[in-house]
Design a protein around this motif. Structure first.
Motif, mmCIF file in Angstrom:
data_model
loop_
_atom_site.group_PDB
_atom_site.id
_atom_site.type_symbol
_atom_site.label_atom_id
_atom_site.label_comp_id
_atom_site.label_asym_id
_atom_site.label_seq_id
_atom_site.Cartn_x
_atom_site.Cartn_y
_atom_site.Cartn_z
ATOM 1 N N PHE A 64 11.768 -13.151 -1.219
ATOM 2 C CA PHE A 64 12.718 -14.261 -1.301
ATOM 3 C C PHE A 64 13.572 -14.149 -2.556
ATOM 4 O O PHE A 64 14.802 -14.299 -2.513
ATOM 5 C CB PHE A 64 11.960 -15.594 -1.281
ATOM 6 N N PHE A 65 12.940 -13.867 -3.688
ATOM 7 C CA PHE A 65 13.671 -13.731 -4.948
ATOM 8 C C PHE A 65 14.653 -12.556 -4.873
ATOM 9 O O PHE A 65 15.807 -12.674 -5.294
ATOM 10 C CB PHE A 65 12.689 -13.517 -6.101
ATOM 11 N N ALA A 66 14.198 -11.443 -4.312
ATOM 12 C CA ALA A 66 15.055 -10.256 -4.222
ATOM 13 C C ALA A 66 16.256 -10.503 -3.317
ATOM 14 O O ALA A 66 17.404 -10.169 -3.673
ATOM 15 C CB ALA A 66 14.238 -9.075 -3.706
ATOM 16 N N MET A 67 16.039 -11.101 -2.149
ATOM 17 C CA MET A 67 17.127 -11.354 -1.214
ATOM 18 C C MET A 67 18.093 -12.414 -1.740
ATOM 19 O O MET A 67 19.311 -12.309 -1.558
ATOM 20 C CB MET A 67 16.578 -11.791 0.152
ATOM 21 N N SER A 68 17.558 -13.440 -2.402
ATOM 22 C CA SER A 68 18.410 -14.488 -2.980
ATOM 23 C C SER A 68 19.280 -13.924 -4.090
ATOM 24 O O SER A 68 20.464 -14.273 -4.210
ATOM 25 C CB SER A 68 17.543 -15.635 -3.531
ATOM 26 N N THR A 69 18.702 -13.054 -4.889
ATOM 27 C CA THR A 69 19.465 -12.422 -5.967
ATOM 28 C C THR A 69 20.531 -11.498 -5.401
ATOM 29 O O THR A 69 21.688 -11.497 -5.852
ATOM 30 C CB THR A 69 18.525 -11.622 -6.896
ATOM 31 N N LEU B 131 9.083 -8.034 9.722
ATOM 32 C CA LEU B 131 9.218 -8.071 8.273
ATOM 33 C C LEU B 131 10.637 -7.674 7.849
ATOM 34 O O LEU B 131 11.253 -8.332 7.001
ATOM 35 C CB LEU B 131 8.190 -7.144 7.631
ATOM 36 N N GLY B 132 11.154 -6.608 8.457
ATOM 37 C CA GLY B 132 12.503 -6.159 8.119
ATOM 38 C C GLY B 132 13.580 -7.113 8.602
ATOM 39 O O GLY B 132 14.522 -7.433 7.861
ATOM 40 N N ILE B 133 13.440 -7.604 9.833
ATOM 41 C CA ILE B 133 14.454 -8.499 10.420
ATOM 42 C C ILE B 133 14.578 -9.788 9.624
ATOM 43 O O ILE B 133 15.690 -10.219 9.270
ATOM 44 C CB ILE B 133 14.109 -8.807 11.894
ATOM 45 N N PHE B 134 13.444 -10.416 9.306
ATOM 46 C CA PHE B 134 13.524 -11.722 8.651
ATOM 47 C C PHE B 134 13.753 -11.622 7.142
ATOM 48 O O PHE B 134 14.242 -12.574 6.535
ATOM 49 C CB PHE B 134 12.298 -12.561 9.001
ATOM 50 N N SER B 135 13.466 -10.473 6.554
ATOM 51 C CA SER B 135 13.882 -10.248 5.169
ATOM 52 C C SER B 135 15.410 -10.171 5.118
ATOM 53 O O SER B 135 16.048 -10.731 4.222
ATOM 54 C CB SER B 135 13.273 -8.951 4.627
#
Length: 236
Positions: free
Chosen positions: A132-137, A184-188
């Motif tokens: 979550f932190f990585a994708m938000s950043t 995991l890949g799709i929802f990330s």
């Protein structure tokens, strides 16, 4: 709730004031989304705890629990979307997250059956938070429009859901592993798209935004937890 005035008040700057208003609106939606997302963890944990303690989902059996999940989840999501422009939408969303916690209890109970079950759950939670932190950043630095990507991800999610239902009957470990990695890949990726949509102003309702991101995180967490259970579960 989301009827924001776009007229700059007392600002002769014209477009500068308008842009400032847009930016403030986007920041408010993002801030409210993150706050409601944090609040939604409380009913999720409560629902999961009740489910584990009562064994309700395990008692239903696979077929019945699947029916309850799809009817309950889609029904409650419909209610959330219908009420998203009022305070009732917050209550509906929290009710939905309680239900999702209850549905999660069967997986949690199975993982807690491992000797290191508690560690696996905390690892999955930490991994989900890191994603979550990585994708938000990443969403704050990506400049291109990602709205087109969401269509491909949606198709992938539907295919994964259908394949998952089929695998309930097939019971193939290989298919299960492939599905978990795909989910995991799709929802990330969905996390990136959904946060970026808020930042770009494409999503102006924080209740809808919270629902979308919650579902992303829920699927990331469950996929991670199942993978950890398969590869790291200690039955001794």
């Amino acid at each position: 709730m989301n009827d924001h005035s776009l007229q700059p008040q007392g600002n002769p700057g014209g477009f500068g004031g308008l842009n400032s208003s847009f930016a403030a609106d986007r920041q408010r939606v993002l801030r409210n989304t993150y706050a409601l997302l944090a609040l939604s963890l409380i009913p999720t944990v409560l629902g999961a705890w009740i489910g584990v303690q009562t064994g309700l989902m395990a008692a239903m059996g696979t077929g019945l629990s699947m029916v309850v999940f799809f009817v309950g989840a889609f029904g409650l999501m419909f209610v959330v979307e219908k009420t998203k422009n009022s305070s009732t939408g917050v209550i509906a969303l929290l009710g939905f997250t309680f239900f999702m916690g209850l549905m999660l209890s069967r997986l949690l109970a199975a993982v807690l059956g491992f000797k290191n079950g508690g560690t696996l759950i905390m690892t999955a939670f930490g991994g989900t938070a890191a994603i979550f932190f990585a994708m938000s950043t990443l969403a704050t630095v990506v400049k291109r429009d990602l709205s087109g990507l969401s269509k491909f991800l949606f198709v992938g999610a539907v295919i994964a859901m259908i394949a998952g239902i089929a695998n309930v009957f097939l019971q193939s470990t290989g298919v299960q592993l492939a599905l978990l990695v795909a989910v995991l890949g799709i929802f990330s990726a969905f996390l990136l798209v959904d946060v970026k949509r808020i930042i770009d102003g494409g999503e102006t309702n924080y209740i809808s935004a919270t629902l979308n991101i919650y579902l992303d995180l829920y699927n990331v967490f469950t996929a991670l937890l199942q993978l950890l259970g398969i590869f790291g579960g200690d039955r001794d």
